[in-house]
Design a protein around this motif. Structure first.
Motif, PDB file in Angstrom:
ATOM      1  N   ASP A  22      -0.934   8.910  -2.779  1.00  7.02           N
ATOM      2  CA  ASP A  22      -0.377   7.664  -3.333  1.00  7.02           C
ATOM      3  C   ASP A  22      -0.310   6.535  -2.307  1.00  7.02           C
ATOM      4  O   ASP A  22       0.519   5.635  -2.409  1.00  7.02           O
ATOM      5  N   MET A  23      -1.154   6.599  -1.300  1.00  5.41           N
ATOM      6  CA  MET A  23      -1.193   5.543  -0.281  1.00  5.41           C
ATOM      7  C   MET A  23      -2.427   4.664  -0.493  1.00  5.41           C
ATOM      8  O   MET A  23      -3.528   5.171  -0.688  1.00  5.41           O
ATOM      9  N   GLY A  24      -2.233   3.352  -0.442  1.00  3.75           N
ATOM     10  CA  GLY A  24      -3.357   2.421  -0.558  1.00  3.75           C
ATOM     11  C   GLY A  24      -3.839   1.980   0.818  1.00  3.75           C
ATOM     12  O   GLY A  24      -3.368   2.477   1.842  1.00  3.75           O
ATOM     13  N   ASP A  25      -4.772   1.061   0.806  1.00  3.96           N
ATOM     14  CA  ASP A  25      -5.314   0.512   2.054  1.00  3.96           C
ATOM     15  C   ASP A  25      -4.977  -0.970   2.160  1.00  3.96           C
ATOM     16  O   ASP A  25      -4.904  -1.655   1.140  1.00  3.96           O
ATOM     17  N   PRO A  26      -4.849  -1.500   3.371  1.00  2.00           N
ATOM     18  CA  PRO A  26      -4.705  -2.951   3.524  1.00  2.00           C
ATOM     19  C   PRO A  26      -6.087  -3.597   3.459  1.00  2.00           C
ATOM     20  O   PRO A  26      -6.728  -3.821   4.481  1.00  2.00           O
ATOM     21  N   TRP A  27      -6.554  -3.841   2.235  1.00  2.00           N
ATOM     22  CA  TRP A  27      -7.947  -4.233   2.007  1.00  2.00           C
ATOM     23  C   TRP A  27      -8.366  -5.484   2.752  1.00  2.00           C
ATOM     24  O   TRP A  27      -9.464  -5.552   3.285  1.00  2.00           O
ATOM     25  N   PHE A  28      -7.515  -6.501   2.753  1.00  2.00           N
ATOM     26  CA  PHE A  28      -7.918  -7.751   3.418  1.00  2.00           C
ATOM     27  C   PHE A  28      -8.083  -7.528   4.919  1.00  2.00           C
ATOM     28  O   PHE A  28      -9.081  -7.940   5.516  1.00  2.00           O
ATOM     29  N   CYS A  29      -7.108  -6.864   5.541  1.00  2.00           N
ATOM     30  CA  CYS A  29      -7.191  -6.601   6.990  1.00  2.00           C
ATOM     31  C   CYS A  29      -8.401  -5.735   7.300  1.00  2.00           C
ATOM     32  O   CYS A  29      -9.143  -5.981   8.242  1.00  2.00           O
ATOM     33  N   LYS A  30      -8.592  -4.708   6.487  1.00  2.00           N
ATOM     34  CA  LYS A  30      -9.613  -3.704   6.777  1.00  2.00           C
ATOM     35  C   LYS A  30     -11.040  -4.228   6.590  1.00  2.00           C
ATOM     36  O   LYS A  30     -11.923  -3.925   7.390  1.00  2.00           O
ATOM     37  N   ALA A  82       0.828  -1.221   0.000  1.00  2.00           N
ATOM     38  CA  ALA A  82       0.000   0.000   0.000  1.00  2.00           C
ATOM     39  C   ALA A  82       0.857   1.264   0.000  1.00  2.00           C
ATOM     40  O   ALA A  82       0.430   2.311  -0.496  1.00  2.00           O
ATOM     41  N   GLY A  83       2.073   1.163   0.527  1.00  3.64           N
ATOM     42  CA  GLY A  83       2.927   2.355   0.605  1.00  3.64           C
ATOM     43  C   GLY A  83       4.012   2.405  -0.454  1.00  3.64           C
ATOM     44  O   GLY A  83       4.854   3.310  -0.425  1.00  3.64           O
ATOM     45  N   ILE A  84       4.007   1.448  -1.402  1.00  6.14           N
ATOM     46  CA  ILE A  84       5.096   1.383  -2.391  1.00  6.14           C
ATOM     47  C   ILE A  84       5.240   2.697  -3.167  1.00  6.14           C
ATOM     48  O   ILE A  84       6.314   3.281  -3.236  1.00  6.14           O
ATOM     49  N   ARG A  85       4.125   3.184  -3.712  1.00  5.31           N
ATOM     50  CA  ARG A  85       4.207   4.394  -4.561  1.00  5.31           C
ATOM     51  C   ARG A  85       4.689   5.597  -3.748  1.00  5.31           C
ATOM     52  O   ARG A  85       5.536   6.366  -4.189  1.00  5.31           O
ATOM     53  N   PHE A  86       4.117   5.732  -2.542  1.00  2.00           N
ATOM     54  CA  PHE A  86       4.491   6.853  -1.670  1.00  2.00           C
ATOM     55  C   PHE A  86       5.982   6.768  -1.328  1.00  2.00           C
ATOM     56  O   PHE A  86       6.712   7.754  -1.428  1.00  2.00           O
ATOM     57  N   ASN A  87       6.425   5.562  -0.955  1.00  2.00           N
ATOM     58  CA  ASN A  87       7.823   5.390  -0.554  1.00  2.00           C
ATOM     59  C   ASN A  87       8.781   5.565  -1.721  1.00  2.00           C
ATOM     60  O   ASN A  87       9.875   6.115  -1.549  1.00  2.00           O
ATOM     61  N   LEU A  88       8.376   5.100  -2.913  1.00  2.00           N
ATOM     62  CA  LEU A  88       9.238   5.297  -4.086  1.00  2.00           C
ATOM     63  C   LEU A  88       9.413   6.791  -4.358  1.00  2.00           C
ATOM     64  O   LEU A  88      10.486   7.243  -4.739  1.00  2.00           O
ATOM     65  N   GLY A  89       8.334   7.545  -4.115  1.00  6.12           N
ATOM     66  CA  GLY A  89       8.410   9.003  -4.266  1.00  6.12           C
ATOM     67  C   GLY A  89       9.428   9.626  -3.326  1.00  6.12           C
ATOM     68  O   GLY A  89      10.036  10.656  -3.618  1.00  6.12           O
ATOM     69  N   LEU A  90       9.640   8.972  -2.195  1.00  4.35           N
ATOM     70  CA  LEU A  90      10.616   9.463  -1.217  1.00  4.35           C
ATOM     71  C   LEU A  90      11.999   8.824  -1.422  1.00  4.35           C
ATOM     72  O   LEU A  90      12.924   9.068  -0.657  1.00  4.35           O
ATOM     73  N   GLY A  91      12.088   7.979  -2.456  1.00  5.04           N
ATOM     74  CA  GLY A  91      13.361   7.319  -2.726  1.00  5.04           C
ATOM     75  C   GLY A  91      13.620   6.121  -1.821  1.00  5.04           C
ATOM     76  O   GLY A  91      14.759   5.672  -1.681  1.00  5.04           O
ATOM     77  N   GLN A  92      12.548   5.595  -1.200  1.00  2.00           N
ATOM     78  CA  GLN A  92      12.714   4.418  -0.329  1.00  2.00           C
ATOM     79  C   GLN A  92      12.182   3.179  -1.051  1.00  2.00           C
ATOM     80  O   GLN A  92      11.035   3.165  -1.490  1.00  2.00           O
ATOM     81  N   TYR A  93      13.021   2.159  -1.154  1.00  2.37           N
ATOM     82  CA  TYR A  93      12.653   0.967  -1.931  1.00  2.37           C
ATOM     83  C   TYR A  93      12.157  -0.154  -1.017  1.00  2.37           C
ATOM     84  O   TYR A  93      12.796  -1.177  -0.880  1.00  2.37           O
TER      85      TYR A  93
END
Lengths: 48, 295
Positions: free
Chosen positions: B147-155, B63-74
């Motif tokens: 650019d943050m998603g949700d943890p759909w299964f948990c939620k 869920a945080g991949i896009r947001f983190n990539l934007g910050l340069g975190q892989y």
């Protein structure tokens, strides 16, 4: 007497995921996972 | 072996839920063990949980991949995938039978007397849809303006989270009761549905809806520890069908993705020594040969 053949595919699978695990460690993911798991995600458990 | 399995389930249940100070601290465990992966489905927002849930963690990372990539975190989920991949490579769905607290809960509930029904085999594919859609695709693709998603299964689904975390948190933090709404009641209904189904059928959540079980099932042909069928000794008597809690017909499908290696077929059903436990191709233990000749 039955001959037993050692299966190699499980070992390759284990090595692959071990490398993936190490790549995750090198990229600093454990600290991110620790940060997430220390917090209560209320919406994740249906509250809020 | 059944007794040993029960003890392993209890010990692992306590090890992964070993923080018993929560009634006094009124919060979850926040120590360093939370970097360790729970092999089974075990919500990390459970007040007693000492480890992280792989399904919860991988969803949060995706869920945080896009947001983190934007910050340069892989942070791509390799650490979590590596952890459950190593566990899956060793044991596959044996984890479900021996180390999953929610599987253990369902086994206990199934002992409640009542009408018992089989689960149609076609429903086994639902868990693969849940894994690919609710755990991977929706958290990755359905993102908000940040650019943050949700943890759909948990939620929206996870009944283990409702049982282990949602309900206990409402007990230890009464202030949270004001915040519950339709989301909580939907999840509570899902939990009640699976509890009632568990009385009537064996391990319905594991067989139909568990994304972690679906992931481990992918290792059914490549896992190190598994049950093996000796075709020469098997008489196709079908006794193994009767005892399997997962509805596996072991003599027809010895590498079945549903097999949780509980060893009931090996220990309680096969009279001909046709089923053995093997590690990497080498037999460890086989079904006891009883005084019956092959017909």
């Amino acid at each position: 007497m039955t001959k037993h053949k050692i299966r190699k595919l499980p070992l390759f699978t284990l090595i692959f995921f071990l490398l993936l695990f190490m790549a995750g460690v090198i990229s600093g993911e454990p600290s991110r996972v620790l940060e997430q798991s220390r917090q209560i995600c209320l919406s994740c458990i249906g509250i809020g | 072996m059944e007794l040993a399995r029960k003890w392993v389930q209890i010990v692992i249940g306590f090890l992964t839920n070993g923080y018993w100070a929560f009634p006094f601290t009124r919060t979850i465990y926040q120590g360093p063990l939370k970097v360790v992966c729970s092999p089974g489905l075990n919500c990390y927002s459970c007040p007693a949980s000492t480890t992280y849930c792989p399904i919860g963690a991988i969803q949060q990372l995706i869920a945080g991949i896009r947001f983190n990539l934007g910050l340069g975190q892989y942070y791509l989920g390799w650490y979590v995938l590596g952890c459950i991949g190593v566990v899956g490579g060793f044991l596959g769905r044996m984890v479900c039978g021996w180390a999953c607290p929610f599987g253990f809960v369902q086994e206990i509930i199934h002992k409640i007397p009542g009408p018992k029904f089989k689960i149609p085999r076609i429903l086994r594919y639902v868990k693969y849809i849940i894994l690919s859609v609710m755990v991977i695709l929706l958290p990755l693709l359905a993102v908000n303006e940040f650019d943050m998603g949700d943890p759909w299964f948990c939620k929206y689904v996870c009944p283990a989270g409702t049982l282990e975390a949602g309900l206990p948190m409402l007990v230890i933090q009464p202030d949270l009761r004001a915040a519950i709404g339709h989301l909580f009641f939907n999840k509570l209904a899902i939990l009640i549905f699976f509890v009632v189904w568990s009385i009537m059928a064996s391990r319905p959540f594991c067989r139909v809806a568990c994304p972690l079980g679906a992931f481990y099932a992918l290792f059914s042909r490549v896992r190190l520890v598994r049950l093996r069928l000796n075709r020469e000794k098997c008489t196709d008597c079908g006794a193994c069908h009767q005892v399997c809690p997962m509805g596996v017909k072991f003599n027809e499908s010895p590498n079945d993705a549903e097999c949780i290696t509980c060893m009931a077929c090996m220990e309680r059903a096969c009279k001909y020594g046709a089923i053995s436990l093997e590690v990497g191709g080498l037999p460890l233990h086989s079904s006891p040969l009883r005084k019956t000749t092959k017909s």
